[in-house]
Design a protein around this motif. Structure first.
Motif, PDB file in Angstrom:
ATOM      1  N   GLY A 447     123.370 -53.516-128.769  1.00 44.42           N
ATOM      2  CA  GLY A 447     122.552 -52.706-128.254  1.00 44.42           C
ATOM      3  C   GLY A 447     122.438 -51.438-129.297  1.00 44.42           C
ATOM      4  N   GLU A 448     120.812 -50.857-129.212  1.00 46.39           N
ATOM      5  CA  GLU A 448     120.810 -49.797-130.311  1.00 46.39           C
ATOM      6  C   GLU A 448     120.260 -48.555-129.664  1.00 46.39           C
ATOM      7  OE1 GLU A 448     117.372 -51.463-132.453  1.00 46.39           O
ATOM      8  OE2 GLU A 448     118.757 -52.777-133.554  1.00 46.39           O
ATOM      9  N   ILE A 449     120.033 -47.557-130.124  1.00 51.47           N
ATOM     10  CA  ILE A 449     119.983 -46.122-129.478  1.00 51.47           C
ATOM     11  C   ILE A 449     118.274 -45.986-129.295  1.00 51.47           C
ATOM     12  CG2 ILE A 449     120.193 -43.670-129.410  1.00 51.47           C
ATOM     13  CD1 ILE A 449     122.920 -45.252-129.188  1.00 51.47           C
ATOM     14  N   SER A 450     117.790 -45.296-128.240  1.00 54.21           N
ATOM     15  CA  SER A 450     116.542 -45.396-128.392  1.00 54.21           C
ATOM     16  C   SER A 450     116.030 -43.886-127.863  1.00 54.21           C
ATOM     17  CB  SER A 450     115.881 -46.320-127.400  1.00 54.21           C
ATOM     18  OG  SER A 450     116.165 -45.935-125.966  1.00 54.21           O
ATOM     19  N   GLY A 451     114.679 -43.689-128.028  1.00 52.24           N
ATOM     20  CA  GLY A 451     114.221 -42.324-127.487  1.00 52.24           C
ATOM     21  C   GLY A 451     112.601 -42.966-126.975  1.00 52.24           C
ATOM     22  N   GLN A 452     112.225 -42.363-125.765  1.00 50.03           N
ATOM     23  CA  GLN A 452     111.206 -42.551-125.336  1.00 50.03           C
ATOM     24  C   GLN A 452     110.251 -41.472-125.014  1.00 50.03           C
ATOM     25  OE1 GLN A 452     111.249 -45.737-122.533  1.00 50.03           O
ATOM     26  NE2 GLN A 452     109.768 -44.852-121.074  1.00 50.03           N
ATOM     27  N   LEU A 453     108.963 -41.673-125.157  1.00 45.73           N
ATOM     28  CA  LEU A 453     107.929 -40.737-124.769  1.00 45.73           C
ATOM     29  C   LEU A 453     106.981 -41.231-123.775  1.00 45.73           C
ATOM     30  CD1 LEU A 453     106.269 -38.833-128.031  1.00 45.73           C
ATOM     31  CD2 LEU A 453     104.874 -40.205-126.372  1.00 45.73           C
ATOM     32  N   ASP A 454     106.426 -40.226-122.739  1.00 49.06           N
ATOM     33  CA  ASP A 454     105.551 -40.696-121.816  1.00 49.06           C
ATOM     34  C   ASP A 454     104.815 -39.414-121.566  1.00 49.06           C
ATOM     35  OD1 ASP A 454     104.436 -41.143-119.669  1.00 49.06           O
ATOM     36  OD2 ASP A 454     106.221 -42.380-118.808  1.00 49.06           O
ATOM     37  N   LYS A 455     103.615 -39.527-122.004  1.00 52.94           N
ATOM     38  CA  LYS A 455     102.599 -38.182-121.771  1.00 52.94           C
ATOM     39  C   LYS A 455     101.120 -38.507-121.740  1.00 52.94           C
ATOM     40  CE  LYS A 455     104.224 -35.479-125.401  1.00 52.94           C
ATOM     41  NZ  LYS A 455     104.401 -34.321-126.069  1.00 52.94           N
ATOM     42  N   ILE A 456     100.514 -37.514-121.435  1.00 50.78           N
ATOM     43  CA  ILE A 456      99.122 -37.592-121.308  1.00 50.78           C
ATOM     44  C   ILE A 456      98.602 -36.783-122.407  1.00 50.78           C
ATOM     45  CG2 ILE A 456      97.024 -37.188-119.924  1.00 50.78           C
ATOM     46  CD1 ILE A 456      98.347 -37.939-117.522  1.00 50.78           C
ATOM     47  N   VAL A 457      97.851 -37.174-123.426  1.00 49.55           N
ATOM     48  CA  VAL A 457      97.372 -36.483-124.414  1.00 49.55           C
ATOM     49  C   VAL A 457      95.772 -36.608-124.618  1.00 49.55           C
ATOM     50  CG1 VAL A 457      99.462 -36.109-126.010  1.00 49.55           C
ATOM     51  CG2 VAL A 457      98.001 -38.408-126.019  1.00 49.55           C
ATOM     52  N   SER A 458      95.012 -35.570-125.171  1.00 48.94           N
ATOM     53  CA  SER A 458      93.548 -35.947-125.591  1.00 48.94           C
ATOM     54  C   SER A 458      93.752 -36.348-127.067  1.00 48.94           C
ATOM     55  CB  SER A 458      93.024 -34.483-125.235  1.00 48.94           C
ATOM     56  OG  SER A 458      91.544 -34.724-125.846  1.00 48.94           O
ATOM     57  N   ILE A 459      93.206 -37.386-127.073  1.00 46.10           N
ATOM     58  CA  ILE A 459      93.079 -38.151-128.284  1.00 46.10           C
ATOM     59  C   ILE A 459      91.330 -38.208-128.839  1.00 46.10           C
ATOM     60  CG2 ILE A 459      93.532 -40.042-129.792  1.00 46.10           C
ATOM     61  CD1 ILE A 459      95.936 -40.404-128.546  1.00 46.10           C
TER      62      ILE A 459
END
Lengths: 518, 376
Positions: A447-459
């Motif tokens: 196993g590896e270590i993770s980070g997760q991002l989940d958002k609504i952005v204006s692009i």
């Protein structure tokens, strides 16, 4: 003396598997023991046996990882769960569907009646629906004191902004010190009902988490393995002991994930279809860039609808013990199975049930390592017909899981995989790696270590590349903060879904980054 | 007919078929409707369109906005009611009944919320007979009925009343206000007399979605062909049973657009072996022979808007929405006739292939089916 061994333990419903990997991640010892009721005895047995086989001491182990189905089982069997109090931060929105609306009566009775709606929540663009109200929250705490074991907090659009949930958690801990608190933005994605449900389940699993974490830590202590343990999540990455104690729901379904990750390591492939064949079913999953592909649909767990991260698995009723019947001359496969009683109940071993193992043995496509099997009364034509049907079922499942028409490699793992042939329609090659029977324990050890991002952005379309690069940096920083080695971190998953019916180029972005353990 | 929990589930399933790939996930609508009937002042009745009195004032109740927002920021308990009661004030009378503006997806269930709190019936009708993406795409607009006044309510209690000159302006203003309301709002528009709703609305569409939902449920319970059960009700054709071999999604104009290519399953030897391409803009709008937009022409046409095109799961007959489509799914592509109102010159102008940017002329599905049957 080498001190770089990794210990991987997978606690399943029936077996506890263990492996030791050396610093080059080769499997140097493996073991399968029975899972015990108290969990810890089984883990203890596995660790003792591994140390003996590899002739090493506990001090030579640098990392220790545990994967377990304990949480899944606790939810499905509704056993050993905590009393939950829940605060939804949504008012004035949300009152058309009170918490627990979609849950069965038996769940409602089990969890108690402390489910509240309070003011708060955000709009999709981060503006506030309402301010959170300190007095309101403290008053709700008064009603719950002594009545609940664990608290869940869920705010509207908290995956976009988690601040309100964090602030409310502070107030709750002041009112009820030492209370376990589960925050929804750490648990799930957009879709408030599903995320709220997952958060409630997480809160109910706090006691279960303590049991398996303590069980593992006790075994480590006993054999002088002085390392901080890690726990497998359902996305194939690891979490610390502290995080596992807070967010045990994230261990749900880590079994199939670990076997896919193990298959990847054993074959050195990062993109393939993995078929994990057990006694009753085969799980077909997709290996994508070294990780399992996640399901995009809502996943029900013990009749509760959730949306948290789960591997996309197609289970088919094909296993070593699958019962074969004939209806009007046509073979019918399963779905029932003799399971682990194959060596007593199957025709080839003196039993009275025709199983897929019998069929494969009679055709000579499979060999048996124990006592030679008996001849069975099945014509070669019939056997061929059953085997072809089984093959078609597997091939169709593989085809369904593929993401394009191109041929892909297929990796076979699991105890029952001897059943399957060396060629499939749609497969570029079929691989049976060494140690295939303990692929899941190997998977969790990697196993590896993770980070997760989940958002609504204006692009802004003109700024898309710059904006996405910023977000990638953000998610990589999250992985590093969680304990990943900075120079090994990379973005392993990225999705952008535009929001229909809204102007301003609003995009729902999900990203995940992972890297090696520090 | 009294509306029950079972009927709510059947409407949700049937309306997702009629939603032709769009209309959103009806899950939260289902829960809202069930909570509403459990707390109703009296049982909620579904009444036939013909039983509406000429002098009643009636109004549709719906949600407008982004489905992604609607699954996160749920309605307040009274949100729909607030929009409805402001409409009563505008009309200066009691509204006698409500109904869905569309029978596609979650909006098919929203009128139940108002009916439950007001103690009024839901009329078995709608203004599309399916789902369409824009609010002027209703039979009321075709028949020249005024959209005004419109009342929009957010969950906070804000209400905006609009007096647009027609449905096109209503669409423009309502969208902009919905965004300011956080991307999801309750709306009442097209208030009208009973005599007008009987003339302009499409009748028995809710009971059709109940029939469809029930048929799929029962076919699965009895191990029968659920797609055929749906076709028996809607009277259409199975264009192809096949596997999705390609899917493409683009973004533009606030809609999810794209296309999906279906290759026939080997087992169906009676059908032609050609691939079918289906185009969508939230809803499924066009099906033709071939594998890309380059093959769009009148000769290749298999079905087009305003006729209904649905993609059902090959095994279970359950509808698959456009955001759930993915490679490898085994599906049945079916098409069936829309209401005659959509086939008038004005209907074709408002929702025909040309409006959505496809350079083909509309031919009714019945004629296309006969033409292609003749070729084989």
């Amino acid at each position: 003396m080498t001190i770089n061994y990794r210990l991987g333990i997978d606690v399943g419903g029936t077996n506890t598997d263990g492996v030791l990997l050396d610093d080059a991640l080769n499997c140097v010892a493996k073991v399968k023991v029975s899972t015990t009721l108290d969990i810890s005895t089984g883990i203890d047995n596995a660790v003792a046996s591994l140390l003996r086989k590899a002739q090493i001491s506990g001090a030579q182990i640098k990392h220790a990882m545990l994967g377990t189905t304990q949480c899944t089982n606790a939810i499905v069997e509704k056993k050993g769960l905590d009393r939950v109090g829940m605060i939804r931060l949504a008012l004035p929105s949300g009152s058309a569907i009170p918490p627990l609306s979609g849950w069965s009566q038996s769940w409602k009775e089990l969890l108690g009646e402390h489910f509240y709606e309070a003011h708060g929540g955000y709009e999709y663009d981060g503006q506030m629906i309402a301010e959170i109200d300190e007095r309101e929250i403290r008053q709700l705490c008064g009603q719950m004191k002594g009545q609940v074991d664990s608290i869940a907090i869920c705010g509207v659009f908290s995956p976009v902004n988690g601040e309100q949930e964090l602030k409310v958690a502070e107030w709750v801990s002041e009112e009820m010190p030492d209370m376990d608190i589960s925050l929804s933005h750490k648990v799930g994605s957009l879709g408030i009902l599903e995320r709220e449900n997952a958060t409630i389940l997480n809160a109910a699993l706090q006691g279960t988490a303590k049991r398996f974490v303590d069980g593992f830590c006790a075994a480590l202590e006993k054999y002088a393995i002085h390392v901080s343990p890690y726990f497998g999540q359902n996305d194939g990455t690891l979490m610390s002991k502290e995080y596992a104690l807070k967010y045990p729901i994230l261990t749900v379904a880590c079994g199939p994930t670990n076997s896919i990750r193990g298959a990847s390591h054993l074959t050195k492939l990062s993109d393939a279809i993995v078929v994990d064949v057990g006694g009753t079913t085969s799980d077909v999953g997709v290996l994508m860039q070294g990780y399992p592909r996640e399901s995009s649909l809502a996943v029900s767990l013990g009749e509760v609808r959730t949306n948290f991260r789960m591997p996309d698995i197609l289970a088919i009723a094909i296993g070593g013990g699958t019962r074969v019947a004939f209806s009007a001359g046509e073979p019918v496969l399963g779905p029932d199975s003799v399971g682990h009683q194959i060596s007593e109940k199957a025709l080839s071993f003196g039993g009275d049930v025709l199983t897929l193992t019998d069929v494969a043995l009679s055709l000579g496509v499979m060999t048996w390592s124990g006592a030679p099997p008996q001849e069975i009364d099945l014509s070669p034509a019939q056997a061929r017909c059953v085997y072809t049907k089984m093959l078609l079922t597997v091939e169709e499942a593989i085809d369904k899981m593929k993401t394009s028409a191109e041929q892909v490699p297929v990796i076979l793992v699991g105890g029952g995989s001897a059943l399957l042939p060396d060629h499939f329609e749609g497969a570029s090659q079929v691989i049976r790696p060494e140690h295939f029977e303990v692929a899941n324990a190997i998977g969790v050890a990697l196993g590896e270590i993770s980070g997760q991002l989940d958002k609504i952005v204006s692009i802004d379309p003109a700024q898309r590349h710059t904006r996405l690069a910023q977000l990638e940096q953000e998610v990589q920083a999250m992985a590093i903060q969680a304990g990943a080695c900075p120079n090994s971190v990379s973005v392993i998953e990225r999705s952008e879904i535009p929001l229909s019916y809204l102007k301003g180029n609003m995009v729902h972005v999900k990203m995940k980054a992972a890297g090696k353990i520090h | 007919m009294i509306i029950t929990d079972q009927m709510i589930d059947d409407i949700a399933l049937g309306a997702t078929v009629l939603g032709t790939g769009g209309g959103g996930d009806p899950y939260s609508g289902t829960l809202m409707a069930k909570v509403a009937i459990a707390n109703a002042v009296k049982p909620v009745e579904l009444i036939p369109l013909e039983s509406v009195e000429d002098d009643w004032v009636v109004v549709p109740s719906s949600m407008i906005g982004a489905p992604t927002v609607a699954i996160e920021k749920l309605n307040s308990q009274n949100q729909m009611l607030v929009a409805f009661e402001v409409m009563e004030k505008e009309m200066d009378c009691q509204i006698a009944a409500t109904f869905p503006i569309e029978v596609g997806g979650g909006n098919s269930l929203i009128p139940i919320l108002v009916a439950a709190s007001k103690g009024i019936p839901v009329i078995d009708c709608d203004a599309m007979g399916r789902a369409f993406p824009e609010s002027q795409m209703v039979t009321f607009y075709l028949d020249g009925l005024p959209s005004a006044p419109n009342t929009l309510a957010d969950e906070k209690g804000n209400v905006v009343t609009l007096q647009p000159i027609d449905g096109l302006w209503a669409e423009q203003f309502a969208r902009a206000i919905t965004e300011k309301m956080g991307g999801s709002a309750a709306i009442c528009d097209y208030p009208m007399r009973g005599v007008e709703v009987k003339r302009s609305a499409l009748g028995a569409t809710l009971s059709k979605s109940i029939q469809i939902g029930k048929a799929i449920r029962e076919a699965n319970a009895n191990g029968q062909d659920a797609t055929q059960a749906v076709l028996d009700i809607v009277g259409g054709v199975r264009i192809v049973s096949g596997k999705i071999i390609d899917i493409e999604r683009n973004t533009g104009g606030g809609f999810v657009t794209g296309s999906v290519v279906i290759a026939p399953l080997k087992a169906t030897s009676e059908a032609s072996q050609e691939c079918v391409c289906v185009h969508f803009q939230n809803e499924l709008l066009l099906a033709h022979k071939g594998e890309s937009a380059a093959d769009i022409n009148n000769d290749n046409m298999l079905a087009s808007t305003p006729d209904l095109i649905s993609i059902l799961d090959h095994e279970t007959g359950h509808p698959i929405t456009t955001d759930q489509l993915c490679y490898g799914q085994r599906v049945d592509l079916i098409a069936y006739p829309c209401d005659e109102k959509w086939r008038t010159p004005k209907g074709i102008e408002v929702v025909g292939p040309g409006y959505f940017g496809y350079q083909v002329s509309y031919t009714p599905i019945e004629k296309l089916a006969i033409k292609h049957a003749g070729e084989e």
